[in-house]
Design an enzyme around this catalytic site. Structure first.
Site, PDB file in Angstrom:
ATOM      1  N   GLY A   1      33.036  51.270  39.717  1.00 31.61           N
ATOM      2  CA  GLY A   1      33.922  50.978  38.581  1.00 31.61           C
ATOM      3  C   GLY A   1      33.226  50.061  37.596  1.00 31.61           C
ATOM      4  O   GLY A   1      32.050  49.719  37.739  1.00 31.61           O
TER       5      GLY A   1
ATOM      6  N   ASP B   1      45.991  37.450  36.573  1.00 30.61           N
ATOM      7  CA  ASP B   1      45.823  38.850  36.159  1.00 30.61           C
ATOM      8  C   ASP B   1      46.184  39.802  37.292  1.00 30.61           C
ATOM      9  O   ASP B   1      45.467  40.762  37.578  1.00 30.61           O
ATOM     10  CB  ASP B   1      44.385  39.101  35.685  1.00 30.61           C
ATOM     11  CG  ASP B   1      44.270  40.388  34.855  1.00 30.61           C
ATOM     12  OD1 ASP B   1      45.311  40.875  34.358  1.00 30.61           O
ATOM     13  OD2 ASP B   1      43.150  40.905  34.712  1.00 30.61           O
TER      14      ASP B   1
ATOM     15  N   SER C   1      31.459  43.475  33.597  1.00 32.80           N
ATOM     16  CA  SER C   1      30.538  43.852  34.672  1.00 32.80           C
ATOM     17  C   SER C   1      30.669  45.317  35.062  1.00 32.80           C
ATOM     18  O   SER C   1      31.630  45.988  34.686  1.00 32.80           O
ATOM     19  CB  SER C   1      30.839  42.994  35.906  1.00 32.80           C
ATOM     20  OG  SER C   1      32.181  43.226  36.325  1.00 32.80           O
TER      21      SER C   1
END
Length: 438
Positions: free
Chosen positions: A46, A170, A51
Site C-alpha cells: 500500500g 485518525d 510513505s
C-alpha cells in the site's frame, strides 16, 4: 486520501509516478534489499501521502514483515521520527502482545537516489477492515463479527488513553488491520510460495519491475471494473438483487485485528494539530475547533462500528452551492443525533462560520430528523431488537458534549458488546415456538 494527511496505506489504486523525485518516495523493485541485505522486497502492500509499504522477507529471522519507507524530505523525516517514538512506546509497554496494536520490530535509514529515507519494520498483518467491508459487498457484517472487531479496537483505545496518554487522531477502517489476510493465498505465511531472494530478470532495467507492477495493477483494475459492470447488469435484470446477506462465507477468516498508523498520534498533553481525523470520522469539536482529547477517538470509533454493521459511512458530507462540507457534516450529525446544544454550537473558534447566535445552522435550515434506531430498521433492515440494542451502544459515544462520552474502558463493559452470539438463534427459536399450533 484523508484531509488529515494520513500516512497509512491508501485504498487508491496508484500513488502516481510524479512523487518519485528528490524529497519524495523511494522507488522499490521486487528483490531490492535494505539494511545491509537483511530485508528483501517482495511486493507492494500500500501507500500513503508520507510513505509506501512493502511486504519484505527478513533473511535474519526467516519471517515476513511490513516495511514502511518514508519520503525523504525533512518534514517526512520529522514525521517518521515522531511515529517511531510513539510506536516504540506502544510495543515496549505491551510485552505480551495483548493490546491489539501493531508492533515495531526495527527501524533504520536507507539512502537512495531521492535522498535519505527513514524505514520502519512492522509485523506483517492482513487486510484492513475496509477491505473486509468491501469483501462483503458493502452490506454490513454479522453483528457477532462486529462485536469481535469492536472489542479489539476498544482494547487498543483503552490502552492508548488510560495507560499511555496517547490520542490516535485518525481512527478509521483503513487503519485497523486483521491479523491475517481474508484470502489465504495473499498471506505469504499460508501460501505455498517461497520468498523471492533475488531480483527477477529484467527488473534492474530502468526500474522495470516498478513499471511492470504499475501496468499489471492497471490491467487488474480494468478486469475488476469489467466484473463489477457485469455484476451490476445481472443485478438489474428483473429488478432484484441476486445476492443475499449470508452469501459471503466468513469461515476461516480470523476477525482479530490491530490498530495501525500512529503517524498522526499525539500525547494528550501535547496536541499536534487543530484539524485532526479523516473527514467522515471527524468529531464535532474538531470541526468547531473547541479543543479535543481522548473522546475524539471515541467518536471515530462509533462511526467505524456503524460502518462495520451497515456497510455504509455514518456521515459522508458534501459541499453544496450555498454551504460548506463542514456545515453539511454538522447537519448530517443533527439529523441522526438531534440538535447540537447551543452552548456547544457557539463555543468553538469556528462556530461563527456555521451557527447563528441561537445555535442554528446559518445556511442549512431544514433538517430531516431520523433517529439512529429508526435508520437501522428502515434503511438497513435491522430487526427492532438489534437496532435498539446497537443504537443504545452507539448513541452515548456520539454525544455532542465530548466530556459526556463513555471511555473505551466503560464501552468494554457495555451489555451490547458482551451479548452472546447465540442470542439471535435463541430469539429465533423463541419466535418459532410461539408459532406452533397450540
Amino acid at each position: 486520501m484523508s484531509s488529515s494527511s494520513s500516512s497509512s496505506g491508501s485504498e487508491e489504486e496508484d500513488e502516481g509516478m510524479d512523487s518519485y523525485r528528490k524529497g519524495g518516495y523511494h522507488a522499490v523493485r521486487v528483490g531490492d534489499t535494505f539494511s545491509g541485505g537483511r530485508y528483501i522486497a517482495q511486493r507492494k502492500l500500500g501507500w500513503g501521502q508520507f510513505s509506501t509499504v512493502w511486504l519484505a522477507y527478513d533473511s535474519l529471522t526467516s519471517k515476513y514483515v511490513a516495511l514502511k519507507i518514508q519520503k525523504s524530505a525533512p518534514e517526512f523525516a520529522e514525521s517518521a521520527i515522531h511515529e517511531i517514538e510513539v510506536v516504540s512506546v506502544l510495543t515496549k509497554n505491551d510485552p505480551d502482545n495483548k493490546k491489539c496494536v501493531i508492533r515495531l520490530l526495527n527501524h533504520f535509514k536507507h539512502t537512495g537516489p531521492n535522498g535519505q529515507h527513514f524505514c520502519m519494520v512492522f509485523e506483517f498483518l492482513g487486510d484492513s477492515i475496509l477491505q473486509l467491508i468491501k469483501y462483503n459487498r458493502y452490506k454490513g457484517l454479522p453483528l457477532n463479527r462486529v462485536r469481535a472487531i469492536c472489542r479489539c479496537i476498544l482494547t487498543t483505545l483503552d490502552y492508548l488513553h488510560t495507560q499511555l496518554g496517547i490520542i490516535h487522531t485518525d481512527l478509521k477502517p483503513e487503519n485497523i488491520l486483521l491479523v491475517s489476510t481474508i484470502n489465504p493465498s495473499n498471506d505469504p505465511n499460508r501460501s505455498k510460495k517461497g520468498p523471492i531472494l533475488s531480483k527477477p530478470d529484467g527488473s534492474m532495467n530502468n526500474g522495470g519491475g516498478f513499471v511492470v507492477n504499475a501496468i499489471e495493477k492497471r490491467l487488474k483494475q480494468r478486469a475488476r471494473q469489467a466484473v463489477a459492470r457485469i455484476s451490476a447488469r445481472r443485478a438489474s435484470l428483473g429488478g432484484f438483487r441476486p445476492v443475499t446477506k449470508g452469501d459471503r462465507c466468513f469461515d476461516g477468516i480470523d476477525f482479530r485485528c490491530k490498530v495501525v498508523d500512529f503517524g498522526n498520534a499525539c500525547w494528550a498533553n501535547r496536541p499536534n494539530a487543530e484539524e485532526i481525523q479523516t473527514r467522515q470520522y471527524r468529531a464535532p469539536e474538531v470541526i468547531l475547533q473547541s479543543g479535543y482529547t481522548y473522546s475524539a477517538d471515541m467518536w471515530s470509533f462509533a462511526c467505524t462500528a456503524f460502518e462495520l454493521a451497515t456497510g455504509e459511512m455514518m456521515f459522508a458530507p458534501k459541499p453544496g452551492q450555498s454551504y460548506s462540507e463542514d456545515e453539511d457534516h454538522l447537519a448530517l450529525m443533527m439529523e441522526i443525533l438531534g440538535k447540537i446544544p447551543r452552548k456547544i454550537a457557539i463555543g468553538g473558534l469556528r462556530s461563527k462560520d456555521y451557527f447563528d447566535r441561537y445555535g442554528d445552522l446559518k445556511r442549512i435550515r431544514r433538517l430531516k430528523h431520523v433517529p439512529l434506531a429508526r435508520l437501522l430498521i428502515d434503511k438497513f433492515k435491522f430487526s427492532v431488537n438489534d437496532a435498539r440494542d446497537f443504537a443504545d451502544f452507539l448513541i452515548p459515544i456520539l454525544d455532542f458534549a465530548p466530556e459526556k462520552r463513555p471511555t473505551a474502558e466503560q464501552c468494554l463493559q457495555h451489555p451490547w458488546l458482551n451479548k452472546s452470539s447465540e442470542s439471535s438463534v435463541q430469539k429465533l427459536d423463541s419466535e418459532m415456538s410461539k408459532l406452533q399450533i397450540k
